[in-house]
Scaffold this active site. Structure first.
Site, mmCIF file in Angstrom:
data_model
loop_
_atom_site.group_PDB
_atom_site.id
_atom_site.type_symbol
_atom_site.label_atom_id
_atom_site.label_comp_id
_atom_site.label_asym_id
_atom_site.label_seq_id
_atom_site.Cartn_x
_atom_site.Cartn_y
_atom_site.Cartn_z
ATOM 1 N N TYR A 1 -38.993 -21.186 7.529
ATOM 2 C CA TYR A 1 -37.831 -20.649 7.177
ATOM 3 C C TYR A 1 -36.987 -19.522 7.958
ATOM 4 O O TYR A 1 -37.633 -18.740 8.433
ATOM 5 C CB TYR A 1 -37.954 -20.008 5.872
ATOM 6 C CG TYR A 1 -38.348 -21.164 4.700
ATOM 7 C CD1 TYR A 1 -37.535 -22.004 4.285
ATOM 8 C CD2 TYR A 1 -39.334 -21.107 3.952
ATOM 9 C CE1 TYR A 1 -37.673 -23.147 3.296
ATOM 10 C CE2 TYR A 1 -39.803 -21.817 3.001
ATOM 11 C CZ TYR A 1 -38.878 -22.970 2.610
ATOM 12 O OH TYR A 1 -39.235 -23.907 1.523
ATOM 13 N N LYS B 1 -63.046 -3.578 -13.079
ATOM 14 C CA LYS B 1 -61.679 -3.755 -13.735
ATOM 15 C C LYS B 1 -60.865 -4.959 -12.886
ATOM 16 O O LYS B 1 -61.486 -5.197 -11.673
ATOM 17 C CB LYS B 1 -60.976 -2.452 -13.759
ATOM 18 C CG LYS B 1 -60.432 -1.738 -12.263
ATOM 19 C CD LYS B 1 -59.985 -0.567 -12.456
ATOM 20 C CE LYS B 1 -59.792 0.042 -11.218
ATOM 21 N NZ LYS B 1 -59.335 1.496 -11.112
#
Ligand SMILES: *Cc1c(COP(=O)(O)O)cnc(C)c1O
Length: 350
Positions: free
Chosen positions: A244, A35
């Site tokens: 950042y 899956k």
């Protein structure tokens, strides 16, 4: 080229399937759960390799995922769908030859109305309270459902990654009570259940994560290596800040590499100032925030200028990364983004 490279070792994937298969008695069929696009690695490639290793039965989460697996496998091998038969799925189930694992009386009715005579299976809930029929619902429909000859009756374990958890024995007993005496192949074990031992194996097992190298199959061979190119190298002085929010301040003079992958590629921002990357055998700490497309790495310990750094590989599997941010290897693996160039190592054909 700045694109990061994801190397997928299909021979290692096959070896992991064989190793899990070897845990069960000879009469037990080891299937494969593919899956979520083969846990992010490419369902078609993965299914094809596993079929060559000997897998004869495949499992996906939703009917749409069955299409790629069917085209990789050809017409004959069974592909089961855990979500069962949803409204609107009949055409897909019929065309791709899928086996819905019916989860409720409602799904039973839908299936027999839309596709009478088409193969199906039954999913029972033995205590997880997620998918499948509970004992009372099963009691009410079992006679009818069994008369239509299901291919497989299954349930799923909630705590199989913890062998000492009492839930395992409880669910085993519940599953037995719901299914003992029926003349249909049964399946209870995913990877964790395979490792719990033979009373959990029944006729068919359906491991997923262990095939791809993840816990709880700690003896798995590593299947993936993620190599991220260095775009730029710079020297920073003690006291300078990086990235950042200035979340990292250099405690001494250091050499930094800026490399080409970020949270848009599934390298979660929570790994900021936590992860380690590898230049060959040299560990290199990630410093500063994870950006969308970039990471900054302390490569002071590396001799010369590295071309690329590995986030995942033989030194470090998905579970090590997962532990650093309180998640599981499954999530790291299935988050690997679409920007990577995926390279598939050789399939062993027997
Ligand atoms: C995902 C899944 C599996 C495979 O589980 P792993 O832990 O990856 O081995 C098996 N059965 C069901 C119902 C699942 O949802």
């Amino acid at each position: 080229m700045a694109q990061a490279q994801l190397f997928i070792d299909l021979a290692a994937l096959q070896a992991n399937w064989r190793a899990l298969d070897a845990q069960s008695a000879a009469g037990v069929q080891t299937g494969a759960t593919v899956k979520a696009n083969g846990y992010g690695l490419g369902a078609g490639h993965v299914a094809h390799a596993l079929a060559h290793a000997g897998a004869r039965r495949f499992f996906v989460a939703v009917a749409e995922e069955g299409i790629a697996v069917r085209s990789a496998l050809g017409p004959s091998l069974p592909i089961h769908v855990y979500s069962g038969h949803m409204e609107g799925d009949a055409r897909l189930i019929a065309d791709a030859g899928l086996i819905p694992m019916l989860n409720s009386a409602e799904q039973l009715a839908r299936h027999f109305e839309a596709l009478p005579g088409h193969p199906f299976g039954i999913q029972l809930d033995s205590g997880m309270n997620r998918l499948g029929m509970e004992p009372a619902e099963w009691d009410a429909v079992a006679e009818f459902a069994l008369a239509q000859s299901p291919q497989l009756v299954m349930s799923h374990l909630a705590c199989s990654d913890d062998p000492d958890h009492p839930m395992n024995a409880f669910q085993l007993a519940t599953f037995r009570k719901m299914t003992d005496g029926i003349n249909v192949p049964r399946s209870l074990a995913a990877t964790g259940g395979v490792l719990l031992g033979p009373e959990y194996h029944f006729e068919i097992t359906r491991p997923g994560i262990g095939l791809y190298g993840g816990a709880p199959f700690t003896q798995a061979q590593p299947v993936i290596r993620l190599s991220i190119p260095v775009i730029q190298i710079r020297d920073v002085q003690a006291g300078e800040t990086v990235g950042y929010g200035n979340s990292f301040q250099a405690p001494r003079d250091m050499r930094l590499a800026t490399i080409s992958a970020g949270y848009a590629d599934g390298i979660q921002r929570a790994l900021s100032n936590k992860a380690t990357l590898w230049a060959g055998d040299v560990p290199c700490p990630l410093v500063g925030r994870v950006s969308m497309d970039l990471l900054t790495i302390d490569v002071s310990a590396v001799e010369g200028a590295p071309d690329a750094l590995d986030l995942l590989g033989p030194h470090q599997g998905v579970d090590i990364i997962a532990d650093q941010i309180d998640t599981i290897g499954y999530e790291i693996l299935t988050s690997l983004g679409p920007r990577y160039a995926r390279h598939y190592g050789d399939v062993q054909t027997r």
